[in-house]
Design a protein around this motif. Structure first.
Motif, mmCIF file in Angstrom:
data_model
loop_
_atom_site.group_PDB
_atom_site.id
_atom_site.type_symbol
_atom_site.label_atom_id
_atom_site.label_comp_id
_atom_site.label_asym_id
_atom_site.label_seq_id
_atom_site.Cartn_x
_atom_site.Cartn_y
_atom_site.Cartn_z
ATOM 1 N N ILE A 159 0.833 -1.209 0.000
ATOM 2 C CA ILE A 159 0.000 0.000 0.000
ATOM 3 C C ILE A 159 0.863 1.252 0.000
ATOM 4 C CG2 ILE A 159 -1.650 1.328 1.363
ATOM 5 C CD1 ILE A 159 -2.865 -1.293 2.262
ATOM 6 N N GLN A 160 1.963 1.236 0.738
ATOM 7 C CA GLN A 160 2.843 2.402 0.746
ATOM 8 C C GLN A 160 3.381 2.692 -0.654
ATOM 9 O OE1 GLN A 160 5.726 1.456 3.791
ATOM 10 N NE2 GLN A 160 4.576 2.543 5.375
ATOM 11 N N GLY A 161 3.712 1.636 -1.393
ATOM 12 C CA GLY A 161 4.146 1.831 -2.772
ATOM 13 C C GLY A 161 3.004 2.272 -3.666
ATOM 14 N N LEU A 162 1.810 1.709 -3.435
ATOM 15 C CA LEU A 162 0.652 2.030 -4.267
ATOM 16 C C LEU A 162 0.252 3.484 -4.137
ATOM 17 C CD1 LEU A 162 -1.717 1.162 -6.075
ATOM 18 C CD2 LEU A 162 -2.958 0.517 -3.993
ATOM 19 N N LYS A 163 0.214 3.996 -2.925
ATOM 20 C CA LYS A 163 -0.253 5.370 -2.744
ATOM 21 C C LYS A 163 0.731 6.374 -3.350
ATOM 22 C CE LYS A 163 1.574 6.326 1.912
ATOM 23 N NZ LYS A 163 1.237 6.701 3.306
ATOM 24 N N ARG A 164 2.013 6.028 -3.385
ATOM 25 C CA ARG A 164 2.980 6.909 -4.042
ATOM 26 C C ARG A 164 2.880 6.807 -5.564
ATOM 27 N NH1 ARG A 164 4.860 5.982 0.925
ATOM 28 N NH2 ARG A 164 6.204 7.533 1.913
ATOM 29 N N TRP A 165 2.595 5.601 -6.036
ATOM 30 C CA TRP A 165 2.450 5.403 -7.471
ATOM 31 C C TRP A 165 1.239 6.157 -8.010
ATOM 32 C CZ3 TRP A 165 -1.561 2.634 -10.013
ATOM 33 C CH2 TRP A 165 -1.357 2.467 -11.399
ATOM 34 N N LEU A 166 0.160 6.211 -7.234
ATOM 35 C CA LEU A 166 -1.056 6.883 -7.678
ATOM 36 C C LEU A 166 -0.839 8.363 -7.947
ATOM 37 C CD1 LEU A 166 -3.740 5.240 -5.341
ATOM 38 C CD2 LEU A 166 -3.527 4.948 -7.821
ATOM 39 N N VAL A 167 0.085 8.988 -7.209
ATOM 40 C CA VAL A 167 0.305 10.438 -7.343
ATOM 41 C C VAL A 167 1.717 10.744 -7.829
ATOM 42 C CG1 VAL A 167 -1.433 11.088 -5.635
ATOM 43 C CG2 VAL A 167 0.883 10.564 -4.880
ATOM 44 N N ASP A 168 2.371 9.732 -8.411
ATOM 45 C CA ASP A 168 3.741 9.910 -8.937
ATOM 46 C C ASP A 168 4.705 10.427 -7.874
ATOM 47 O OD1 ASP A 168 3.021 9.092 -11.531
ATOM 48 O OD2 ASP A 168 2.298 11.098 -12.027
ATOM 49 N N LEU B 146 -5.599 17.643 6.880
ATOM 50 C CA LEU B 146 -4.473 18.080 6.056
ATOM 51 C C LEU B 146 -4.914 18.890 4.840
ATOM 52 C CD1 LEU B 146 -2.341 14.801 6.041
ATOM 53 C CD2 LEU B 146 -1.983 16.838 7.444
ATOM 54 N N ARG B 147 -6.050 18.513 4.233
ATOM 55 C CA ARG B 147 -6.587 19.172 3.045
ATOM 56 C C ARG B 147 -5.643 19.092 1.853
ATOM 57 N NH1 ARG B 147 -9.843 24.459 5.442
ATOM 58 N NH2 ARG B 147 -10.612 23.417 7.323
ATOM 59 N N GLN B 148 -4.861 18.032 1.794
ATOM 60 C CA GLN B 148 -3.997 17.759 0.653
ATOM 61 C C GLN B 148 -3.621 16.281 0.672
ATOM 62 O OE1 GLN B 148 -0.490 20.167 1.139
ATOM 63 N NE2 GLN B 148 0.329 18.946 2.806
ATOM 64 N N GLY B 149 -3.178 15.794 -0.470
ATOM 65 C CA GLY B 149 -2.818 14.379 -0.563
ATOM 66 C C GLY B 149 -1.370 14.134 -0.216
ATOM 67 N N ASP B 150 -1.017 14.309 1.027
ATOM 68 C CA ASP B 150 0.366 14.140 1.494
ATOM 69 C C ASP B 150 0.777 12.671 1.374
ATOM 70 O OD1 ASP B 150 2.797 14.126 2.784
ATOM 71 O OD2 ASP B 150 2.145 15.386 4.436
ATOM 72 N N VAL B 151 1.863 12.393 0.637
ATOM 73 C CA VAL B 151 2.274 11.001 0.419
ATOM 74 C C VAL B 151 2.849 10.364 1.682
ATOM 75 C CG1 VAL B 151 2.696 11.251 -2.040
ATOM 76 C CG2 VAL B 151 4.531 11.801 -0.428
ATOM 77 N N THR B 152 3.210 11.165 2.672
ATOM 78 C CA THR B 152 3.730 10.609 3.927
ATOM 79 C C THR B 152 2.652 10.480 4.997
ATOM 80 O OG1 THR B 152 4.336 12.792 4.813
ATOM 81 C CG2 THR B 152 5.980 11.652 3.455
ATOM 82 N N ALA B 153 1.424 10.864 4.663
ATOM 83 C CA ALA B 153 0.337 10.814 5.649
ATOM 84 C C ALA B 153 0.107 9.389 6.127
ATOM 85 C CB ALA B 153 -0.950 11.362 5.041
ATOM 86 N N GLY B 154 -0.109 9.243 7.416
ATOM 87 C CA GLY B 154 -0.397 7.939 7.998
ATOM 88 C C GLY B 154 0.821 7.149 8.408
ATOM 89 N N ASP B 155 2.018 7.606 8.033
ATOM 90 C CA ASP B 155 3.223 6.826 8.342
ATOM 91 C C ASP B 155 3.436 6.662 9.846
ATOM 92 O OD1 ASP B 155 3.622 6.613 5.663
ATOM 93 O OD2 ASP B 155 5.347 7.965 5.548
ATOM 94 N N SER B 156 3.075 7.690 10.619
ATOM 95 C CA SER B 156 3.273 7.608 12.069
ATOM 96 C C SER B 156 2.104 6.943 12.789
ATOM 97 C CB SER B 156 3.485 9.013 12.643
ATOM 98 O OG SER B 156 2.314 9.800 12.464
ATOM 99 N N SER B 157 1.016 6.708 12.070
ATOM 100 C CA SER B 157 -0.182 6.169 12.726
ATOM 101 C C SER B 157 0.021 4.740 13.218
ATOM 102 C CB SER B 157 -1.378 6.217 11.766
ATOM 103 O OG SER B 157 -1.694 7.540 11.424
ATOM 104 N N LEU B 158 0.876 3.973 12.522
ATOM 105 C CA LEU B 158 1.089 2.582 12.931
ATOM 106 C C LEU B 158 1.702 2.503 14.319
ATOM 107 C CD1 LEU B 158 1.154 -0.455 12.492
ATOM 108 C CD2 LEU B 158 3.328 -0.155 11.270
ATOM 109 N N LEU B 159 2.791 3.239 14.549
ATOM 110 C CA LEU B 159 3.431 3.222 15.863
ATOM 111 C C LEU B 159 2.472 3.697 16.937
ATOM 112 C CD1 LEU B 159 5.876 2.908 17.736
ATOM 113 C CD2 LEU B 159 6.603 5.208 17.053
#
Length: 371
Positions: A148-157, A262-275
């Motif tokens: 998913i981390q790769g997919l979400k970056r691929w979706l927005v280049d 956030l009101r934007q598609g931040d590609v790093t969003a959610g990275d800290s949510s797991l911890l």
């Protein structure tokens, strides 16, 4: 004579062990709450503005994203193991919401439906890997997380999607986050944002479901002893599948709130949510000596971590030390849950079997649920 002389010493040692065991049990049950209350008093005295309604709401609002994802993780922990993909699903929901509203200029309700659908699909994908293909839960959800981390970056280049930006193909995106969508985290009702109400309602519903319904007890039975639950007539696969599907769905709800914030598609969003979600879930093991994943414990864990971070931040804590604080809190909770309880048993105190085991026995002897 030696036997008679040693008798008082033996009784004294037994009494000392009993007192030590009672003290240990008290610390195990109420340690997290006592520390939280103590820190709350300390910050109220030393940090101006800490003991206010506005700050309390702020703590709940900040923690709402990770806490909702943690509640989903709690359900998967009950039936098997932790869902490591919740942070990635949260971030993917942010990307999907931005794609639908900024890139394709669709409405807020459409974006919400798209995020929920994506979260549910990921949850079902995890469940299929674990339940039907027999992949170990940690490995399955870890693989899903990286995918998913790769997919979400691929979706927005690999770019953060914002209104007015130029894409790699030269297209200028003109859409924006709609007001009805951004109001999820910004609009207040009776002094609290809608996101806080969502957090509180989901936590309450999860607690009622797990602690006050027959189906919730069966979830614990499945996690406590899968074979015993199966022999009792429980359709174990359905319960495990449902747990991971709900986890994905709740992670997408967390992503919707984060996207609204956030009101934007931040590609790093959610990275800290797991911890954060892992810490909240495992802190819940130590609340009231539960020694099991539970909704109330996860809620208290979210508030406990939020209280510490907010208090230290108001006292000048640098932002980059937050992960260190969360790690120390997690270690503290694990010590409360396992090390001190084990010492209490070694000291001769009687300990009650974990509720999961009790639910298993109940499921094996009485419960027969077919869904």
């Amino acid at each position: 004579m030696n036997v008679q002389a040693s008798a008082p010493k033996t009784r004294a040692n037994a009494n000392n062990r009993e007192v030590l065991g009672i003290a240990s049990d008290f610390v195990v049950r109420y340690g997290v709450i006592m520390v939280g209350v103590g820190l709350g008093i300390f910050f109220s005295v030393t940090a101006s503005g800490f003991a206010t309604w506005h700050n309390t709401v702020s703590i709940l609002q900040i923690q709402s994203v990770a806490a909702i994802a943690a509640l989903g993780m709690t359900l998967t922990a009950i039936v098997g193991d932790l869902d490591l993909s919740v942070g990635a699903v949260t971030g993917l929901s942010v990307t999907v919401a931005a794609e639908l509203m900024i890139h394709y200029e669709l409405t807020g309700p459409t974006a919400i439906a798209g995020c929920l659908l994506v979260g549910l699909l990921v949850g079902c994908f995890n469940a299929t890997l674990i339940v039907f293909l027999r992949v170990p839960p940690l490995l399955a959800t870890l693989g899903t997380m990286f995918t998913i981390q790769g997919l979400k970056r691929w979706l927005v280049d690999g770019q953060t999607l914002t209104t007015g930006m130029r894409l790699n193909d030269g297209t200028v995106v003109k859409g924006k986050f709609t007001e009805d969508f951004t109001s999820i985290d910004s609009k207040k009702l009776l002094g609290m944002p809608i996101s806080v109400y969502l957090f509180l309602v989901i936590a309450l519903l999860m607690w009622v479901f797990l602690e006050r319904t027959r189906y919730g007890r069966v979830f614990y039975a499945v996690g406590g002893n899968e074979e015993a639950a199966r022999l009792a007539g429980t359709r174990v696969r359905r319960y495990k599948f449902a747990a991971y599907a709900i986890s994905g769905l709740l992670a997408s709800v967390a992503g919707i709130i984060l996207a609204s914030r956030l009101r934007q598609g931040d590609v790093t969003a959610g990275d800290s949510s797991l911890l954060d979600a892992v810490a909240m879930t495992l802190v819940g093991f130590a609340v009231l000596g539960a020694k099991k994943p539970n909704a109330l414990g996860t809620f208290v864990g979210a508030v406990f971590i939020g209280l510490i971070l907010q208090g230290l931040t108001m006292r000048g804590l640098p932002y980059y030390t937050q992960d260190l604080i969360k790690g120390l809190v997690l270690i503290f909770a694990l010590l409360m849950s396992f090390s001190l309880r084990r010492k209490g048993r070694d000291g001769g105190t009687r300990t009650v079997a974990p509720p999961a085991a009790a639910a298993t026995e109940s499921g094996a002897g009485k419960t027969s649920v077919e869904v």
